[in-house]
Design a protein around this motif. Structure first.
Motif, PDB file in Angstrom:
ATOM      1  N   VAL A  41      -0.054  74.969  51.543  1.00 36.70           N
ATOM      2  CA  VAL A  41       0.621  75.451  52.743  1.00 36.70           C
ATOM      3  C   VAL A  41       1.052  74.215  53.537  1.00 36.70           C
ATOM      4  O   VAL A  41       0.439  73.145  53.415  1.00 36.70           O
ATOM      5  CB  VAL A  41      -0.314  76.369  53.574  1.00 36.70           C
ATOM      6  N   GLU A  42       2.111  74.335  54.309  1.00 42.29           N
ATOM      7  CA  GLU A  42       2.616  73.192  55.067  1.00 42.29           C
ATOM      8  C   GLU A  42       2.326  73.384  56.553  1.00 42.29           C
ATOM      9  O   GLU A  42       2.531  74.464  57.097  1.00 42.29           O
ATOM     10  CB  GLU A  42       4.124  73.029  54.846  1.00 42.29           C
ATOM     11  N   VAL A  43       1.859  72.302  57.193  1.00 38.43           N
ATOM     12  CA  VAL A  43       1.497  72.334  58.613  1.00 38.43           C
ATOM     13  C   VAL A  43       2.332  71.293  59.357  1.00 38.43           C
ATOM     14  O   VAL A  43       2.435  70.141  58.907  1.00 38.43           O
ATOM     15  CB  VAL A  43      -0.008  72.057  58.811  1.00 38.43           C
ATOM     16  N   SER A  44       2.923  71.685  60.476  1.00 36.65           N
ATOM     17  CA  SER A  44       3.695  70.748  61.295  1.00 36.65           C
ATOM     18  C   SER A  44       2.836  70.259  62.450  1.00 36.65           C
ATOM     19  O   SER A  44       2.108  71.032  63.071  1.00 36.65           O
ATOM     20  CB  SER A  44       4.966  71.404  61.835  1.00 36.65           C
ATOM     21  N   VAL A  45       2.907  68.949  62.707  1.00 37.54           N
ATOM     22  CA  VAL A  45       2.163  68.334  63.801  1.00 37.54           C
ATOM     23  C   VAL A  45       3.122  67.467  64.597  1.00 37.54           C
ATOM     24  O   VAL A  45       3.799  66.599  64.031  1.00 37.54           O
ATOM     25  CB  VAL A  45       0.988  67.485  63.286  1.00 37.54           C
ATOM     26  N   HIS A  46       3.178  67.664  65.911  1.00 36.47           N
ATOM     27  CA  HIS A  46       4.081  66.904  66.766  1.00 36.47           C
ATOM     28  C   HIS A  46       3.480  65.549  67.120  1.00 36.47           C
ATOM     29  O   HIS A  46       2.300  65.440  67.443  1.00 36.47           O
ATOM     30  CB  HIS A  46       4.381  67.673  68.051  1.00 36.47           C
ATOM     31  N   VAL A  76       8.302  65.290  64.436  1.00 34.89           N
ATOM     32  CA  VAL A  76       7.356  66.218  63.821  1.00 34.89           C
ATOM     33  C   VAL A  76       7.034  65.757  62.408  1.00 34.89           C
ATOM     34  O   VAL A  76       7.931  65.456  61.623  1.00 34.89           O
ATOM     35  CB  VAL A  76       7.925  67.651  63.780  1.00 34.89           C
ATOM     36  N   ASP A  77       5.732  65.686  62.087  1.00 33.84           N
ATOM     37  CA  ASP A  77       5.292  65.412  60.725  1.00 33.84           C
ATOM     38  C   ASP A  77       4.953  66.730  60.044  1.00 33.84           C
ATOM     39  O   ASP A  77       4.319  67.609  60.632  1.00 33.84           O
ATOM     40  CB  ASP A  77       4.055  64.507  60.730  1.00 33.84           C
ATOM     41  N   TYR A  78       5.391  66.872  58.787  1.00 28.76           N
ATOM     42  CA  TYR A  78       5.111  68.074  57.996  1.00 28.76           C
ATOM     43  C   TYR A  78       4.129  67.692  56.894  1.00 28.76           C
ATOM     44  O   TYR A  78       4.463  66.924  55.996  1.00 28.76           O
ATOM     45  CB  TYR A  78       6.405  68.643  57.422  1.00 28.76           C
ATOM     46  N   ILE A  79       2.908  68.212  56.991  1.00 29.79           N
ATOM     47  CA  ILE A  79       1.807  67.760  56.147  1.00 29.79           C
ATOM     48  C   ILE A  79       1.411  68.855  55.156  1.00 29.79           C
ATOM     49  O   ILE A  79       1.095  69.973  55.561  1.00 29.79           O
ATOM     50  CB  ILE A  79       0.603  67.368  57.019  1.00 29.79           C
ATOM     51  N   PRO A  80       1.418  68.555  53.856  1.00 30.85           N
ATOM     52  CA  PRO A  80       0.982  69.534  52.857  1.00 30.85           C
ATOM     53  C   PRO A  80      -0.541  69.656  52.849  1.00 30.85           C
ATOM     54  O   PRO A  80      -1.250  68.653  52.871  1.00 30.85           O
ATOM     55  CB  PRO A  80       1.508  68.955  51.544  1.00 30.85           C
ATOM     56  N   VAL A  81      -1.030  70.884  52.814  1.00 31.63           N
ATOM     57  CA  VAL A  81      -2.466  71.141  52.853  1.00 31.63           C
ATOM     58  C   VAL A  81      -2.844  72.028  51.671  1.00 31.63           C
ATOM     59  O   VAL A  81      -2.186  73.035  51.403  1.00 31.63           O
ATOM     60  CB  VAL A  81      -2.874  71.833  54.175  1.00 31.63           C
ATOM     61  N   MET A  82      -3.920  71.654  50.971  1.00 35.99           N
ATOM     62  CA  MET A  82      -4.470  72.481  49.904  1.00 35.99           C
ATOM     63  C   MET A  82      -5.709  73.195  50.437  1.00 35.99           C
ATOM     64  O   MET A  82      -6.604  72.555  50.989  1.00 35.99           O
ATOM     65  CB  MET A  82      -4.825  71.633  48.684  1.00 35.99           C
ATOM     66  N   VAL A  83      -5.758  74.524  50.272  1.00 34.12           N
ATOM     67  CA  VAL A  83      -6.863  75.301  50.830  1.00 34.12           C
ATOM     68  C   VAL A  83      -7.352  76.320  49.808  1.00 34.12           C
ATOM     69  O   VAL A  83      -6.556  76.884  49.042  1.00 34.12           O
ATOM     70  CB  VAL A  83      -6.438  75.989  52.146  1.00 34.12           C
TER      71      VAL A  83
END
Length: 208
Positions: A35-40, A46-53
């Motif tokens: 899933v992708e998470v955006s962090v300001h 904005v950084d778009y960070i891939p997350v494995m869960v």
């Protein structure tokens, strides 16, 4: 030993989920999803960070797009074989994945700590405007004899300091995960827009 390995690679991010869950793989009957998470950033970028869960931490059958999430885990890498060579693929491996109430952008979190070893000669350079930059590749040990290989970028005095590190140097790094778009030439007539992930270093220490 497992706890010790977790301590040398620590990530905390808080941001907004901007994609649906997509299946990645299964290990011993446990499914893992991306899933992708955006962090300001403070700069409004904005950084778009891939997350494995794991499917055991969140209901991956329901879309969480648009919801806020608090994640702790590790920044991990693996080599994907493509185009007759290996490509380093990076993502945050979530150990905690908690949906939270709406938060202000200035409260978004993006922090990482790494304790590892320089595994490639650093590349020091200056931008046309004279800004100093050093690119590092840091190997961080993981359980079962594995290692994660994390690209890091230093700026200014940190860049000059890091440029003198030898391969094998033991370092500790504090910073944030950032995403960066670039153009990859895949043939004489074809280019692709890709995204690279790296650690932007705010503090680095050399350990004897």
């Amino acid at each position: 030993m497992a706890d010790k390995m977790c301590e040398n690679n620590q990530v905390t991010i808080m941001g907004e989920i901007v994609s649906d869950f997509s299946y990645s793989h299964e290990v011993y009957g446990e499914g893992f999803y991306m899933v992708e998470v955006s962090v300001h950033r403070l700069s409004s970028f904005v950084d778009y960070i891939p997350v494995m869960v794991s499917e055991r931490l969140v209901n991956v059958q329901e879309s969480a797009e648009g919801k806020c999430v608090y994640i702790t885990g590790q920044f991990r890498s693996f080599n994907r074989h493509e185009e007759h060579k290996n490509r380093l693929v990076l993502s945050v491996f979530a150990r905690e994945f908690e949906l939270v109430e709406q938060f202000e952008e200035e409260n978004a979190a993006n922090q990482i700590f790494l304790d590892g070893f320089i595994c490639k000669e650093s590349v020091y350079r200056k931008t046309p405007l004279g800004r100093e930059i050093a690119d590092l590749l840091v190997a961080v040990n993981r359980s079962y004899g594995k290692s994660d290989y994390i690209p890091c970028i230093c700026w200014g005095r940190n860049a000059r300091f890091a440029s003198g590190f030898e391969v094998g140097s033991h370092v500790q790094i504090w910073g944030r995960i950032q995403s960066r778009e670039y153009v990859k030439k895949v043939s004489e007539t074809q280019v692709e827009q890709r995204v690279a992930y790296e650690v932007s270093v705010s503090k680095i220490e050399f350990l004897e």
